[in-house]
Each structure stands twice: as structure tokens, then as C-alpha cells.
Scaffold this motif. Structure first.
Motif, PDB file in Angstrom:
ATOM      1  N   MET A   1       6.018   2.276  -9.636  1.00 21.84           N
ATOM      2  CA  MET A   1       4.572   2.160  -9.523  1.00 21.84           C
ATOM      3  C   MET A   1       4.154   2.652  -8.145  1.00 21.84           C
ATOM      4  N   TRP A   2       2.915   3.134  -8.046  1.00 22.71           N
ATOM      5  CA  TRP A   2       2.365   3.590  -6.774  1.00 22.71           C
ATOM      6  C   TRP A   2       1.844   2.385  -5.992  1.00 22.71           C
ATOM      7  N   ILE A   3       1.524   2.605  -4.732  1.00 25.12           N
ATOM      8  CA  ILE A   3       1.062   1.507  -3.881  1.00 25.12           C
ATOM      9  C   ILE A   3      -0.231   0.899  -4.411  1.00 25.12           C
ATOM     10  N   SER A   4      -1.092   1.714  -5.014  1.00 26.93           N
ATOM     11  CA  SER A   4      -2.344   1.185  -5.573  1.00 26.93           C
ATOM     12  C   SER A   4      -2.052   0.245  -6.747  1.00 26.93           C
ATOM     13  N   GLU A   5      -1.042   0.574  -7.547  1.00 22.78           N
ATOM     14  CA  GLU A   5      -0.650  -0.293  -8.662  1.00 22.78           C
ATOM     15  C   GLU A   5      -0.001  -1.579  -8.145  1.00 22.78           C
ATOM     16  N   LEU A   6       0.794  -1.447  -7.074  1.00 26.44           N
ATOM     17  CA  LEU A   6       1.404  -2.610  -6.438  1.00 26.44           C
ATOM     18  C   LEU A   6       0.309  -3.545  -5.927  1.00 26.44           C
ATOM     19  N   SER A   7      -0.723  -2.962  -5.352  1.00 27.43           N
ATOM     20  CA  SER A   7      -1.864  -3.739  -4.873  1.00 27.43           C
ATOM     21  C   SER A   7      -2.576  -4.442  -6.025  1.00 27.43           C
ATOM     22  N   ASP A   8      -2.793  -3.721  -7.114  1.00 32.00           N
ATOM     23  CA  ASP A   8      -3.449  -4.312  -8.289  1.00 32.00           C
ATOM     24  C   ASP A   8      -2.628  -5.465  -8.860  1.00 32.00           C
ATOM     25  N   ASP A   9      -1.311  -5.273  -8.955  1.00 29.80           N
ATOM     26  CA  ASP A   9      -0.432  -6.294  -9.529  1.00 29.80           C
ATOM     27  C   ASP A   9      -0.369  -7.563  -8.680  1.00 29.80           C
ATOM     28  N   THR A  10      -0.415  -7.392  -7.367  1.00 33.10           N
ATOM     29  CA  THR A  10      -0.228  -8.536  -6.468  1.00 33.10           C
ATOM     30  C   THR A  10      -1.534  -9.084  -5.894  1.00 33.10           C
ATOM     31  N   LYS A  11      -2.617  -8.353  -6.105  1.00 30.62           N
ATOM     32  CA  LYS A  11      -3.930  -8.737  -5.543  1.00 30.62           C
ATOM     33  C   LYS A  11      -3.902  -8.754  -4.015  1.00 30.62           C
ATOM     34  N   ILE A  12      -3.046  -7.909  -3.449  1.00 28.35           N
ATOM     35  CA  ILE A  12      -2.950  -7.762  -2.002  1.00 28.35           C
ATOM     36  C   ILE A  12      -3.484  -6.370  -1.675  1.00 28.35           C
ATOM     37  N   PRO A  13      -4.438  -6.262  -0.748  1.00 26.19           N
ATOM     38  CA  PRO A  13      -5.028  -4.959  -0.428  1.00 26.19           C
ATOM     39  C   PRO A  13      -3.985  -3.940   0.046  1.00 26.19           C
ATOM     40  N   VAL A  14      -4.234  -2.679  -0.266  1.00 24.41           N
ATOM     41  CA  VAL A  14      -3.329  -1.593   0.121  1.00 24.41           C
ATOM     42  C   VAL A  14      -3.101  -1.600   1.631  1.00 24.41           C
ATOM     43  N   ASP A  15      -4.149  -1.798   2.418  1.00 19.81           N
ATOM     44  CA  ASP A  15      -3.998  -1.814   3.878  1.00 19.81           C
ATOM     45  C   ASP A  15      -3.046  -2.918   4.332  1.00 19.81           C
ATOM     46  N   THR A  16      -3.091  -4.062   3.678  1.00 21.51           N
ATOM     47  CA  THR A  16      -2.196  -5.172   4.025  1.00 21.51           C
ATOM     48  C   THR A  16      -0.766  -4.818   3.655  1.00 21.51           C
ATOM     49  N   ILE A  17      -0.566  -4.205   2.498  1.00 20.18           N
ATOM     50  CA  ILE A  17       0.770  -3.774   2.085  1.00 20.18           C
ATOM     51  C   ILE A  17       1.322  -2.768   3.084  1.00 20.18           C
ATOM     52  N   LYS A  18       0.493  -1.822   3.513  1.00 18.74           N
ATOM     53  CA  LYS A  18       0.932  -0.834   4.500  1.00 18.74           C
ATOM     54  C   LYS A  18       1.312  -1.519   5.813  1.00 18.74           C
ATOM     55  N   HIS A  19       0.556  -2.525   6.193  1.00 13.24           N
ATOM     56  CA  HIS A  19       0.880  -3.281   7.409  1.00 13.24           C
ATOM     57  C   HIS A  19       2.239  -3.970   7.250  1.00 13.24           C
ATOM     58  N   TYR A  20       2.472  -4.587   6.101  1.00 14.65           N
ATOM     59  CA  TYR A  20       3.752  -5.247   5.833  1.00 14.65           C
ATOM     60  C   TYR A  20       4.903  -4.242   5.906  1.00 14.65           C
ATOM     61  N   LEU A  21       4.679  -3.031   5.406  1.00 13.07           N
ATOM     62  CA  LEU A  21       5.700  -1.988   5.485  1.00 13.07           C
ATOM     63  C   LEU A  21       5.978  -1.613   6.941  1.00 13.07           C
ATOM     64  N   ARG A  22       4.908  -1.461   7.738  1.00  6.57           N
ATOM     65  CA  ARG A  22       5.061  -1.075   9.147  1.00  6.57           C
ATOM     66  C   ARG A  22       5.839  -2.105   9.951  1.00  6.57           C
ATOM     67  N   ILE A  23       5.573  -3.389   9.704  1.00  3.36           N
ATOM     68  CA  ILE A  23       6.212  -4.427  10.524  1.00  3.36           C
ATOM     69  C   ILE A  23       7.550  -4.895   9.942  1.00  3.36           C
ATOM     70  N   GLY A  24       7.925  -4.381   8.791  1.00  2.02           N
ATOM     71  CA  GLY A  24       9.221  -4.694   8.214  1.00  2.02           C
ATOM     72  C   GLY A  24       9.291  -5.942   7.358  1.00  2.02           C
ATOM     73  N   VAL A  25       8.136  -6.470   6.955  1.00  3.22           N
ATOM     74  CA  VAL A  25       8.123  -7.627   6.061  1.00  3.22           C
ATOM     75  C   VAL A  25       8.408  -7.183   4.633  1.00  3.22           C
ATOM     76  N   LEU A  26       8.012  -5.961   4.312  1.00  5.86           N
ATOM     77  CA  LEU A  26       8.235  -5.391   2.982  1.00  5.86           C
ATOM     78  C   LEU A  26       9.124  -4.161   3.131  1.00  5.86           C
ATOM     79  N   HIS A  27      10.139  -4.054   2.275  1.00  9.85           N
ATOM     80  CA  HIS A  27      11.046  -2.904   2.324  1.00  9.85           C
ATOM     81  C   HIS A  27      10.356  -1.669   1.760  1.00  9.85           C
ATOM     82  N   ARG A  28      10.788  -0.524   2.243  1.00  8.51           N
ATOM     83  CA  ARG A  28      10.208   0.757   1.826  1.00  8.51           C
ATOM     84  C   ARG A  28      10.462   1.020   0.344  1.00  8.51           C
ATOM     85  N   GLY A  29       9.540   1.767  -0.248  1.00 10.47           N
ATOM     86  CA  GLY A  29       9.720   2.204  -1.623  1.00 10.47           C
ATOM     87  C   GLY A  29      10.592   3.449  -1.655  1.00 10.47           C
TER      88      GLY A  29
END
Length: 154
Positions: free
Chosen positions: A1-29
Motif C-alpha cells: 500500500m502507498w503512504i496515503s493508504e497507510l494513512s487512511d487505514d491507521t487514521k494517522i496523517p501522512v505528515d505524522t507518518i513521514k515524521h515517524y519515518l524520519r525519527i526512526g519510530v517507523l521502519h522504511r517501506g
């Protein structure tokens, strides 16, 4: 799934997901181009866990990141990996509360049965007893043996 779909599934904004990726809380796709990646159910599960840790457990993102680093490190023992998460979660649970003697007795019985050596003022011991009191207050009883089951799993 794309990041927009990940956002839709989790109800977490794309910008927040990108922040989590940058700081290492979420592993890269899985990269499928220079600026695109595909995400899977492991990302959905991680985001749900991040939300639980930050919203329910009131953990700071830096502490969440450290916990995940410990868990993801193949050289780390399970006990060493789980310890930081328990400590952070326990601090939030206590929040100035004092556990009942009845709940402390239940916790102490599990500690003895498992053969653990835990200080009487341990944050974990007190937080578990406070959690049992909270469950009792809302009418959600902990059946006999359930804590033993969790303790053995750990």
C-alpha cells in the motif's frame, strides 16, 4: 500500500507518518522508486502500537524510538527489550496513585511464584497493582491464573 493508504487505514496523517519515518519510530517501506515506497501490515501494526504507547501510555516519541530500537536489535534479549517499555508505561500508570493492599498481595504472589527478585518499591510492581485496582473499579475482574499466564509468557 502507498503512504496515503497507510494513512487512511491507521487514521494517522501522512505528515505524522513521514515524521515517524524520519525519527526512526517507523521502519522504511520497500522502495519502488526514488521517492515512493510500499508499506504493509507490519507498518499498520507498528503505527497502532506507536499510537497506543503515545496516547494511552503517554510515552514521548524519543522513548518509543528507544524501545523499538531495543526490540528490533537482534542482539538484545527479550527482557532487556521489554524493560524500557514497561518502565515508561509504569510511570504513566502510577501518576501519584497508591495501590491497594489486596492488589499488592496478588502481585506479590505472582512474583514469588515466578521466583523473581523484585524490590518492594519497584515501579513495575506498584504499577501492576494500580492497574489491577483500576480493572476492579471498572468491574473487569482478573481471573485467577491470568497473571501467571502473562508472567510465564514473559
Amino acid at each position: 500500500m502507498w503512504i496515503s493508504e497507510l494513512s487512511d487505514d491507521t487514521k494517522i496523517p501522512v505528515d505524522t507518518i513521514k515524521h515517524y519515518l524520519r525519527i526512526g519510530v517507523l521502519h522504511r517501506g520497500d522502495a519502488v522508486g526514488h521517492r515512493r515506497a510500499e508499506y504493509d501490515e507490519s507498518h499498520v501494526a507498528r503505527l497502532k502500537l506507536v499510537r497506543a504507547m503515545t496516547e494511552v501510555g503517554e510515552m514521548k516519541l524519543e522513548n518509543v524510538r528507544r524501545v523499538f530500537e531495543a526490540v528490533d536489535d537482534s542482539q538484545t534479549t527479550l527482557r532487556a527489550a521489554v524493560g524500557p517499555a514497561h518502565y515508561e508505561l509504569s510511570r504513566g500508570i502510577l501518576d501519584g496513585k497508591t495501590p491497594s493492599e489486596a492488589s499488592l498481595a496478588i502481585v506479590d504472589a505472582v512474583i514469588v511464584k515466578q521466583g523473581w527478585e523484585i524490590d518492594g518499591n519497584s515501579t513495575h510492581r506498584l504499577a501492576l497493582a494500580v492497574s489491577l485496582d483500576t480493572l476492579d473499579e471498572i468491574g473487569d475482574l482478573v481471573i485467577d491464573g491470568l497473571l501467571d499466564c502473562y508472567a510465564e509468557a514473559m
